[in-house]
Design an enzyme around this catalytic site. Structure first.
Site, mmCIF file in Angstrom:
data_model
loop_
_atom_site.group_PDB
_atom_site.id
_atom_site.type_symbol
_atom_site.label_atom_id
_atom_site.label_comp_id
_atom_site.label_asym_id
_atom_site.label_seq_id
_atom_site.Cartn_x
_atom_site.Cartn_y
_atom_site.Cartn_z
ATOM 1 N N TRP A 260 2.460 1.826 -3.231
ATOM 2 C CA TRP A 260 1.597 2.110 -4.272
ATOM 3 C C TRP A 260 1.547 3.795 -4.626
ATOM 4 O O TRP A 260 1.439 4.270 -5.528
ATOM 5 C CB TRP A 260 0.230 1.489 -3.956
ATOM 6 C CG TRP A 260 -0.826 2.023 -4.998
ATOM 7 C CD1 TRP A 260 -1.328 1.353 -5.981
ATOM 8 C CD2 TRP A 260 -1.957 3.149 -4.985
ATOM 9 N NE1 TRP A 260 -2.189 2.007 -6.590
ATOM 10 C CE2 TRP A 260 -2.642 3.101 -5.988
ATOM 11 C CE3 TRP A 260 -1.954 4.221 -3.945
ATOM 12 C CZ2 TRP A 260 -3.702 4.180 -6.194
ATOM 13 C CZ3 TRP A 260 -2.861 5.164 -4.095
ATOM 14 C CH2 TRP A 260 -3.859 5.026 -5.184
ATOM 15 N N HIS A 261 1.897 4.235 -3.518
ATOM 16 C CA HIS A 261 1.791 5.754 -3.358
ATOM 17 C C HIS A 261 2.973 6.360 -4.001
ATOM 18 O O HIS A 261 2.846 7.761 -4.295
ATOM 19 C CB HIS A 261 1.620 6.301 -1.724
ATOM 20 C CG HIS A 261 0.187 5.980 -1.320
ATOM 21 N ND1 HIS A 261 -0.012 5.016 -0.615
ATOM 22 C CD2 HIS A 261 -0.744 6.928 -1.179
ATOM 23 C CE1 HIS A 261 -1.140 4.969 -0.014
ATOM 24 N NE2 HIS A 261 -1.657 6.245 -0.458
ATOM 25 N N GLY A 262 4.140 5.584 -4.215
ATOM 26 C CA GLY A 262 5.137 6.563 -4.846
ATOM 27 C C GLY A 262 6.252 5.288 -4.889
ATOM 28 O O GLY A 262 6.691 4.471 -3.950
ATOM 29 N N CYS B 155 0.686 -1.196 -0.002
ATOM 30 C CA CYS B 155 -0.204 -0.053 0.002
ATOM 31 C C CYS B 155 0.830 1.285 -0.155
ATOM 32 O O CYS B 155 0.674 2.155 -0.743
ATOM 33 C CB CYS B 155 -1.019 -0.079 1.139
ATOM 34 S SG CYS B 155 -1.856 1.782 1.454
ATOM 35 N N GLY B 156 2.018 1.228 0.763
ATOM 36 C CA GLY B 156 3.050 2.353 0.906
ATOM 37 C C GLY B 156 3.552 2.520 -0.606
ATOM 38 O O GLY B 156 3.331 3.585 -1.187
#
Lengths: 406, 398
Positions: free
Chosen positions: B321-323, B318-319
């Site tokens: 995915w943000h960048g 998830c982390g």
């Protein structure tokens, strides 16, 4: 079989909204705001306007609109007066001069009541920015007008403004307030062709001007932020925590360069190398003949002539007084004799070219002393007043030549 | 930024007005598909559109086969595309460079030569929606047979830029109903109100907080105790207002068209524990991670150690995915650890029971601890790890 839908929370409830009344209210509210904006765009809310100092200009995140500037002209200038608009950069804006001592005020005193001098110069502005756009947009309303602009020697001037102030040009250009000028059209086309990254921002600007022509929200919010409360931070360190204060209460931050407190800031040692490089850098456009004369290269001559020729539409050239801004003798004296001759030649050549393509032009500053300058180029009150004394007769003579006194 | 452009405003007015004026579902859906394609082309450019078209066709065709292995291959292709466009340089830097700098440099050069300047617009959202679609079809869900409907599911313009991440079983019925139903002043009014709220959050609050943070954060050390905590609060509210504002605009625009998009935020700063926080924050992503990463990994079915590990992996992804940066991964791991602790702290002998009783007796304590944890996490999210650690220490006077 369809997959199960996960349990998203229920949608936000807007049961309190009565659709018909909401939409009527929205239409009436938007219409009222647009009407207010339209009224404001024709109202001068800058009483005692002197200049767009750094806290009410784009450098302070305040963007005066074309209509706002035109409204200032209409409020300040009577129809029987000759309108003198000052454009150009920070030198004519009066950096190092307090509002009450600014050179354009002195110019007004020297020219008398037959003229109305308004300073629309911007820090880092080009000759075709702010003031130039306003003057052209008001050419029919104020046909007796003179535009004063300045530029450094051997500098090509684009005909459609520059950097952060180009938005004023776009407002006039897309708003249909400028003259048709084929060379300018060509420059705009070439700019968009050569800078594909600018196409979307310019399209964006064009759409915003289209919306604004109907809704007048730029003028409305400028009025709110100037008169009542700041809607955007100024980004100026000392004002940031108080950014909600209306811009009208922000004092003009320019200081008096002749005040002894600031004398030591005029020519800092840290700036010496950079300033000398700028002056010596002019030699890149020159070569030296065997007899010691400095000659501007053919390429630079043709470029300068072409850009100067196209900077303003032909009918507006004769009313545009071009000032080529001089350098402080503090730095000039550090040049060798040959370099000084070269720098002098840049002024002679630049003035000559502007004149050749149809503009009244002059340079200034060669007989000023170090105290007349706050740094290499900006003038203190003393220098500003000398400039006013030098420009006033030129303006009068120009008005005479243009038949404005008849 | 896209929603706050004049181009979008003009486009949205035209697209929505014509959609409402056209008769019949076929014309309406056709028009909406054209409008979405124009939107995508305008903001993504040819280089950004091409890979999405390829993935879209692949996903559509794979779905039509309804064969499990074809869907799995298409999912792998989608995820590989995401890794390539968004993470290849990061992966080369993290996984190859420590062993061979020369090989890493050569691979980076090769990747840059075939990649567009920036990852295709919204590629993360596309891939997540495609994976969801293929996963559900593989599990027996009905595939979308109408290419126009699939196109609309893929590039529906309100949710293309920043979500919410749609579920096709929810989206398609809503699309069909909107295309059939007559003009509804209720939809228009509620949509305008919601989009207006989003614009207000974004422009009036988030952008102003951004200016505040940009000005004061570089001088973080010079601020007093209160000033430092105000900056942290500004950071926390900026991301909420910015992101939820974007979601509000998306949901509002869809609503004007008569289409319901899922909610994405539900007062996350009112959460009383971390699980509650993730039920309220970026809901469509949390549910996607739960359904397509956490549960397939085993979820909470194999005891608490495995459950914690699954949460950790899911949140690390998830982390990421943000960048493509380490601090995003750390932020994910930070939340994964937090969730693990949140689920298991009561099992800690003696202390766990006491803490649980205190939180149960006074929920404000649970709320305060949760928010403190989440807000401190934003430091990790926005700043390089060392700087975030330094700021966190300053906040506690360490």
């Amino acid at each position: 079989m369809n997959p199960p839908t996960p349990h998203f929370p229920p949608p936000a409830r807007y049961g309190w909204i009565r659709p018909r009344w909401f939409l009527i209210g929205l239409a009436v509210g938007l219409g009222s705001l647009a009407w207010s904006g339209w009224k404001i765009s024709r109202t001068d809310y800058h009483p005692g306007f002197t200049r767009f100092h750094s806290l009410i200009s784009p450098e302070g995140n305040y963007y005066p609109t074309l209509d706002e500037m035109c409204a200032i002209v209409r409020a300040k200038c009577r129809p029987d007066q000759i309108l003198v608009i000052v454009g150009g950069n920070s030198i004519l804006l009066g950096v190092w001069q307090r509002g009450e001592d600014i050179w354009s005020k002195r110019l007004q005193e020297l020219l008398g009541d037959r003229f109305c001098v308004i300073n629309f110069a911007f820090r880092g502005g080009s000759p075709t920015d702010g003031g130039a756009v306003v003057a052209e947009a008001l050419r029919r309303e104020f046909p007796r007008q003179i535009l004063i602009i300045n530029e450094a020697p051997v500098t090509n001037v684009e005909s459609f403004g520059h950097g952060p102030y180009r938005y004023i040009f776009w407002q006039a250009y897309f708003g249909g307030k400028l003259m048709d000028a084929a060379p300018r059209e060509k420059q705009v086309r070439e700019y968009l062709r050569d800078n594909p990254d600018q196409r979307l921002p310019v399209l964006e600007t064009r759409i915003s001007i289209w919306f604004d022509s109907a809704l007048h929200y730029h003028d409305f919010w400028n009025w709110i932020t100037f008169k009542y409360f700041g809607t955007v931070p100024s980004y100026r360190e000392e004002y940031f925590p108080h950014f909600l204060r209306p811009r009208r209460v922000y004092p003009d931050p320019e200081v008096d360069g002749t005040d002894p407190v600031y004398l030591e800031h005029h020519y800092p040692v840290s700036a010496l190398d950079a300033e000398m490089r700028i002056m010596r850098g002019l030699s890149a456009f020159y070569h030296r003949e065997a007899d010691g004369r400095w000659v501007l290269s053919e390429r630079s001559t043709s470029d300068l002539a072409m850009y100067s020729n196209e900077a303003f539409p032909a009918p507006l050239k004769r009313r545009t007084l071009v000032l080529i801004s001089g350098n402080s003798p503090y730095y000039r004296r550090l040049l060798t004799e040959g370099e000084r001759a070269m720098v002098r030649q840049t002024f002679v050549d630049t003035v000559g070219i502007w004149r050749r393509v149809g503009y009244p032009a002059m340079d200034y500053g060669w007989d000023y002393n170090a105290d007349d300058f706050g740094d290499r180029t900006h003038l203190t009150k003393l220098g500003g007043w000398k400039l006013a004394a030098q420009v006033a007769p030129e303006v009068s003579a120009l008005a005479e030549r243009l038949g404005y006194f008849r | 930024m896209i929603f706050t452009t004049y181009w979008f405003l003009l486009f949205a007015i035209a697209a929505m007005t014509v959609f409402r004026l056209l008769p019949g579902p076929v014309l309406r859906q056709g028009w909406l598909a054209v409008a979405c394609a124009v939107f995508h082309w305008h903001f993504a450019g040819p280089a950004g559109v091409k890979p999405i078209i390829v993935l879209m066709i692949l996903t559509f065709l794979a779905g039509l086969t309804r064969r499990g292995w074809v869907c799995v291959l298409a999912m792998i292709a989608s995820v590989a595309a995401l890794c390539f466009y968004k993470y290849s340089l990061f992966l080369i830097g993290s996984a190859v460079a420590p062993f061979s700098a020369a090989l890493a440099a050569a691979l980076a050069r090769l990747a840059k030569s075939v990649m567009p300047g920036a990852p295709p617009l919204g590629v993360s959202f596309f891939v997540f929606e495609f994976v969801h679609y293929l996963f559900e079809v593989r599990r027996g869900g009905e595939p979308i047979r109408n290419p126009v409907k699939f196109l609309l599911f893929a590039i529906f313009f309100p949710s293309l830029v920043a979500g919410p991440i749609k579920r096709y079983a929810q989206f398609l019925p809503s699309l069909g109903e909107a295309a059939r139903s007559p003009f509804s002043s209720a939809d228009l009014a509620e949509g305008l109100a919601r989009a207006g709220l989003g614009f207000a959050k974004k422009v009036l609050i988030a952008d102003q907080l951004t200016a505040y943070i940009d000005y004061f954060q570089p001088h973080f050390d010079e601020q007093g105790f209160l000033g430092q905590w105000i900056i942290l609060a500004a950071i926390a509210f900026r991301i909420l207002m910015d992101f939820s504002g974007y979601s509000d605009i998306a949901i509002g625009c869809a609503r004007i068209l008569g289409i319901r998009l899922p909610e994405n935020f539900n007062w996350p700063y009112a959460a009383r524990d971390l699980q509650d926080f993730w039920i309220r924050w970026h809901i469509s992503l949390s549910l996607w991670i739960r359904d397509y990463v956490y549960i397939p990994l085993g979820g909470g079915r194999q005891g608490w150690p495995r459950r914690s590990l699954n949460a950790l992996v899911a949140f690390a992804l998830c982390g990421l995915w943000h960048g493509p940066a380490r601090h995003f991964v750390l932020w994910g791991v930070y939340h994964g650890c937090g969730l693990g602790l949140c689920a298991t702290y009561a099992r800690i002998p003696q202390l766990g029971r006491v803490v649980e009783q205190v939180i149960r007796r006074d929920p404000v304590i649970g709320w305060a601890v949760t928010q403190l944890f989440a807000w401190l996490g934003w430091l990790l999210f926005f700043y390089p790890t060392a700087e975030a650690w330094h700021m966190a220490r300053q906040l506690f006077g360490l």
